[in-house]
Scaffold this motif. Sequence first.
Motif, PDB file in Angstrom:
ATOM      1  N   SER A 100       0.816  -1.221   0.000  1.00  0.00           N
ATOM      2  CA  SER A 100       0.000   0.000   0.000  1.00  0.00           C
ATOM      3  C   SER A 100       0.849   1.270   0.000  1.00  0.00           C
ATOM      4  O   SER A 100       0.326   2.348  -0.215  1.00  0.00           O
ATOM      5  CB  SER A 100      -0.945   0.001   1.199  1.00  0.00           C
ATOM      6  N   ASP A 101       2.161   1.158   0.249  1.00  0.00           N
ATOM      7  CA  ASP A 101       3.007   2.348   0.108  1.00  0.00           C
ATOM      8  C   ASP A 101       3.772   2.338  -1.216  1.00  0.00           C
ATOM      9  O   ASP A 101       4.685   3.128  -1.411  1.00  0.00           O
ATOM     10  CB  ASP A 101       3.960   2.499   1.300  1.00  0.00           C
ATOM     11  N   ARG A 103       5.510  -0.240  -3.024  1.00  0.00           N
ATOM     12  CA  ARG A 103       6.687  -1.046  -3.355  1.00  0.00           C
ATOM     13  C   ARG A 103       6.226  -2.363  -3.999  1.00  0.00           C
ATOM     14  O   ARG A 103       5.275  -2.981  -3.522  1.00  0.00           O
ATOM     15  CB  ARG A 103       7.521  -1.315  -2.115  1.00  0.00           C
ATOM     16  N   GLN A 217       1.212 -10.327   4.423  1.00  0.00           N
ATOM     17  CA  GLN A 217       1.824 -10.986   5.584  1.00  0.00           C
ATOM     18  C   GLN A 217       1.388 -12.427   5.735  1.00  0.00           C
ATOM     19  O   GLN A 217       2.114 -13.247   6.260  1.00  0.00           O
ATOM     20  CB  GLN A 217       1.351 -10.296   6.876  1.00  0.00           C
ATOM     21  N   LEU A 243      14.394 -11.043   3.548  1.00  0.00           N
ATOM     22  CA  LEU A 243      15.322 -10.299   4.393  1.00  0.00           C
ATOM     23  C   LEU A 243      16.583  -9.926   3.618  1.00  0.00           C
ATOM     24  O   LEU A 243      17.075  -8.806   3.717  1.00  0.00           O
ATOM     25  CB  LEU A 243      15.670 -11.146   5.629  1.00  0.00           C
ATOM     26  N   TYR A 247      14.444  -6.639   0.995  1.00  0.00           N
ATOM     27  CA  TYR A 247      14.217  -6.113   2.341  1.00  0.00           C
ATOM     28  C   TYR A 247      13.157  -4.994   2.352  1.00  0.00           C
ATOM     29  O   TYR A 247      12.252  -5.008   3.182  1.00  0.00           O
ATOM     30  CB  TYR A 247      15.527  -5.601   2.936  1.00  0.00           C
ATOM     31  N   ASP A 248      13.313  -4.036   1.417  1.00  0.00           N
ATOM     32  CA  ASP A 248      12.398  -2.886   1.428  1.00  0.00           C
ATOM     33  C   ASP A 248      10.953  -3.328   1.272  1.00  0.00           C
ATOM     34  O   ASP A 248      10.051  -2.840   1.956  1.00  0.00           O
ATOM     35  CB  ASP A 248      12.759  -1.905   0.292  1.00  0.00           C
ATOM     36  N   TYR A 251       9.761  -5.126   4.408  1.00  0.00           N
ATOM     37  CA  TYR A 251       9.548  -4.180   5.512  1.00  0.00           C
ATOM     38  C   TYR A 251       8.230  -3.433   5.310  1.00  0.00           C
ATOM     39  O   TYR A 251       7.433  -3.263   6.239  1.00  0.00           O
ATOM     40  CB  TYR A 251      10.727  -3.208   5.553  1.00  0.00           C
ATOM     41  N   SER A 252       7.988  -3.021   4.044  1.00  0.00           N
ATOM     42  CA  SER A 252       6.735  -2.322   3.750  1.00  0.00           C
ATOM     43  C   SER A 252       5.535  -3.241   3.929  1.00  0.00           C
ATOM     44  O   SER A 252       4.472  -2.796   4.354  1.00  0.00           O
ATOM     45  CB  SER A 252       6.742  -1.796   2.310  1.00  0.00           C
ATOM     46  N   MET A 254       5.214  -5.409   6.048  1.00  0.00           N
ATOM     47  CA  MET A 254       5.164  -5.743   7.479  1.00  0.00           C
ATOM     48  C   MET A 254       5.441  -7.229   7.731  1.00  0.00           C
ATOM     49  O   MET A 254       4.980  -7.798   8.711  1.00  0.00           O
ATOM     50  CB  MET A 254       3.829  -5.322   8.119  1.00  0.00           C
ATOM     51  N   LEU A 256       8.752  -8.195   7.604  1.00  0.00           N
ATOM     52  CA  LEU A 256      10.037  -8.100   8.317  1.00  0.00           C
ATOM     53  C   LEU A 256       9.927  -7.104   9.467  1.00  0.00           C
ATOM     54  O   LEU A 256       9.126  -6.190   9.411  1.00  0.00           O
ATOM     55  CB  LEU A 256      11.138  -7.653   7.349  1.00  0.00           C
TER      56      LEU A 256
ATOM     57  N   ALA B 213      -0.084   6.660   5.293  1.00  0.00           N
ATOM     58  CA  ALA B 213       0.581   6.261   4.049  1.00  0.00           C
ATOM     59  C   ALA B 213       1.125   4.838   4.114  1.00  0.00           C
ATOM     60  O   ALA B 213       1.598   4.315   3.114  1.00  0.00           O
ATOM     61  CB  ALA B 213       1.717   7.237   3.746  1.00  0.00           C
ATOM     62  N   HIS B 214       1.048   4.241   5.294  1.00  0.00           N
ATOM     63  CA  HIS B 214       1.508   2.855   5.482  1.00  0.00           C
ATOM     64  C   HIS B 214       2.972   2.660   5.133  1.00  0.00           C
ATOM     65  O   HIS B 214       3.351   1.615   4.614  1.00  0.00           O
ATOM     66  CB  HIS B 214       0.637   1.890   4.666  1.00  0.00           C
ATOM     67  N   ILE B 215       3.784   3.693   5.354  1.00  0.00           N
ATOM     68  CA  ILE B 215       5.213   3.478   5.096  1.00  0.00           C
ATOM     69  C   ILE B 215       5.905   3.179   6.413  1.00  0.00           C
ATOM     70  O   ILE B 215       5.499   3.675   7.464  1.00  0.00           O
ATOM     71  CB  ILE B 215       5.875   4.659   4.344  1.00  0.00           C
ATOM     72  N   PRO B 216       6.928   2.349   6.369  1.00  0.00           N
ATOM     73  CA  PRO B 216       7.540   1.897   7.617  1.00  0.00           C
ATOM     74  C   PRO B 216       8.355   2.979   8.324  1.00  0.00           C
ATOM     75  O   PRO B 216       8.633   4.039   7.760  1.00  0.00           O
ATOM     76  CB  PRO B 216       8.461   0.756   7.175  1.00  0.00           C
ATOM     77  N   LYS B 666       2.165  -7.445  13.680  1.00  0.00           N
ATOM     78  CA  LYS B 666       2.007  -6.241  12.853  1.00  0.00           C
ATOM     79  C   LYS B 666       0.795  -6.367  11.950  1.00  0.00           C
ATOM     80  O   LYS B 666       0.556  -7.411  11.371  1.00  0.00           O
ATOM     81  CB  LYS B 666       3.244  -6.055  11.978  1.00  0.00           C
TER      82      LYS B 666
END
Lengths: 256, 723
Positions: A100-101, A103, A217, A243, A247-248, A251-252, A254, A256, B213-216, B666
């Motif tokens: 949702s961001d 990536r 997830q 990982l 990674y990015d 992480y986005s 969720m 990681l 924005a759901h960014i980490p 999460k």
Amino acid sequence: MNQIYYYMTLFPTESFIASMLQPDQFGAYMAVGHKTGGHEQMIFASVEGGFGDDFDWEYAKQNTVPHDDDTPKNSLYLSTYRVLERIPLERIKNLYLTTSDGRTLELTKAPFPHYDDPKPYYLYQDLAPINPLVISSFQPDEYGQYMVAGDTKITLPAICYCDLKVIDADNPTKTGNIGPMYNRNIGHLNECIKSVTVRGKKTKMLERTFAGRFTFQIVGAGFAIVNPEGHIWFDMPKREDLLHEHYDWGYSAMIL
Amino acid sequence: MLGFVAFAAIAALGLASINFYKVKRLDPGTKAMIEVSEAIKDGADTFIRHEYKVIAIVVAVVTVLLSSIVSWHAGAAFVLGAVMSGTAGWIGMKIATIANVRVANKARQTGNLGETLKVAYVGGSVMGLSVGGFALLGLVIVYFLFGGILGELDQANLAIKANWIGITFIPFSMTVSSYALGCSIIAMFNRVGGGIYTKAADMGADLVGKTEAHIPEDDPRNPATIADNVGDNVGDVAGLGSDLLESYVGALVSSVILALYMFYTNIHSAVGTISFDFISKLMIYPLAFAGIGILACMLGVAFIALTKPKSDPHKELNQSTQIAALLTIAGSGIFTWFFLKNQDFSSMGFNVGVLSPWIAAVIGNIAGILIGRLAELYTSYDYKPTLKVSQASEEGTALNITQGMAVGMKSVFFPMLVMAVAMIGANAVAGLYGVAMAAVGMLSYVVATVSVDTFGPIADNAGGISEMTHLDPGVRGITDKLDAVGNTTAAMGKGFAIGSAALASLSLFSSFLYAQADAADTSGFLLSLNLIDTLTMTGALVGAALPFLFSGILIESVSKAARKMVQEVRRQFRDMPGILSGDEKPDYTTCIKISSKSALREMVLPALLSVVTPLIGGFVFGPNFVAGMLIGTTLSAVALALYTANAGGSWDNAKKHIEDGYYGGKGSDAHSASVVGDTVGDPLKDTVGPSLDILIKIMSVVSILAVPVFQEYQLIEWIKSLF
């Protein structure tokens, strides 16, 4: 000559789109690139165009051109209804998961999994053309074939689905990051599991409207696209692979 | 003995310089890492420069007032305190912005937890050593210049004197109080300003970045992320350093002033049993105790810096602090035995002989450890209270918040009970001087605790830099482990600051009572406060309400600043859609400016409130009202500080527990609820809580400084005289 990419969006809605954007740019544009301030995860596949006459390829060529200010054409909708069933499986290239961001993770085709030591039940999220959450005793390859076989009342011309991580209903505290799957009426879940494992039902619908809360997830082994002519599978990377290599995105998402 | 204290202070500052350059000469890493760290450094430098300009105006005004109403000695000592505290805060912030990128790079180059820990800790030790070194160096200057050269510590001057406008006071008590006030004023501005800055940026970054924005966390696409990292340095490093320096000085000064007043009272109530030699020793004793603590802490710092890297950071940091604490206790015990022997201990109310003040300090030390452990018990997810907050998140935001409030409120009782027992114990062993020494004992190894506390934000920043520059996930793994250790130690550090503030306040309050009473009324150190007196009671009522007003203003300030930040981040995402798709760089500078401007504007009112309230109360209603006010403020502020620090810590760790994969982890509803709880707790634990312990000490010191003035000039008495 402008490079035209064809994308079939599968989730949250089915559509067929021509674009000048590469997959990661397209994913970012669709998820967050609007001035409307939207933040929407999506799943789409790249498609090799030019097949059959269901879609207007000439219209796509003429209109997928840069804007007056030379910026690329982001999206030209070619169809928004019953798309999946009209795309031959051999024309589908890669599958993309966009957070949702914005990536995007690229998944390539892999052999369909079939387990010699199957689990008592599997959890499936149907992604297109319908979206229920289903518990089934079928393994991933069997489930898709069952859904498109046409020999039951519940049948589809084609289906895209993914298998989900199975929740340990006996340990509702240490769950791992399963996000929205948690606390979804454990009593009903246990009943549905029993329907499959004890009472012998092949499939049991757990929830009709879970799709709005679906996240990457909870994806288990991967994604499947199946129609009566065949099936294709995309492996979901393991946590360790995310990982070290993505990674990015992990992480986005969720994970990681 | 002053030479020994000076040696300890200079040695600490020497080691701080060595460690500073040791960290600075390390490789800062790739071009991208340097760019991000420079942006953080510039933001922090700019804020501190502007903040210090505002503070300079306040310092100038107070200096003029003190110089003209009290004495130029007081004015000069006040400036000295402000300079020492300001310098320590500035150096701490400087080393933190230098060390952060080097910590990330060490993790990148070595992939080794132990080696990375060393860089973060050596960086943190610069702040710890600066706090101890500058605090003591300033006191040494005060003693040497005003006490020695200008004769304030001569026997003849340990008495109440009248100044040029007829205001009477003990000169050295005013000078040393002014030094403490200088430290407190800087601490208040750094804590309040830094606290508003850091939480505005943090909340702005989280509320839009994470939630909308759901960014980490620490994603470079978030326009507020650099401001958030700048905030860690100005709030959690400069603010924390000045805060603990102020607590340290407050504890030392409270014992010195108390000794002065007890001596004066003893002499002038015709008892006359305390010898000048004994009181001279008792006035230097806390400083020497602190000097021993500093030298012990230097060995603790060396333990980590010089031993082989290990893989358990929590154990290693604990060992360093334990070495410092044990050496401080052992060293100060031996020192006490030789330094204070052959005195008439009963004259000061020392009931167990020569070691009485040392035992009181050890009691304070044990109380500090217990308060820290209790803070850990209530805030760590290894224990039930915080686990209950995690669990309550399953049922939604409201229950997460109510459970967090319940944990925070319950967490107040036992630490206050520990303080009460410590006060009774210290008082039984060494009288009121013992209570002051308990505060000194609690903070005697402040260098070690500040080093560990500063290490946390440095590791946190290093994690942010590694995230923003896309370093290998293993780097983030290392910095995350170090950050987690820092979170636990930070909660314990807050417990020490609050506990010592309570003990120091009692001795400052006693000094205030001595200062406002006739010597004959306090014969045999019998201090009394008539709580039935209307003015005392109303003072207590107003005083008890004051921390709530102060906290409310602070929270509102953070909310106002955070709202502006949220609006700016939303604007950038709306007007620059390329930010999220990675085609455009966010405008970090505007977010930094918003945090800076808001913090600078909002910090003035709460800081001035702490100074002005006892003055107004005193001038209008007189000393009894102020005495009541001090009691009321101290009691409610200590309780409120414990509540805010522990509730905030509990909400924070409850969220971390869920993120570790519990209750859905999460993305679950429980996680969303815990994120809201954590955001509610943020300004409580990082802005309000730490500022409250400064509030009570500033009010006490200002009251001691001003009591001679409002004994002379008082509105209510003047009105009475008209009829």
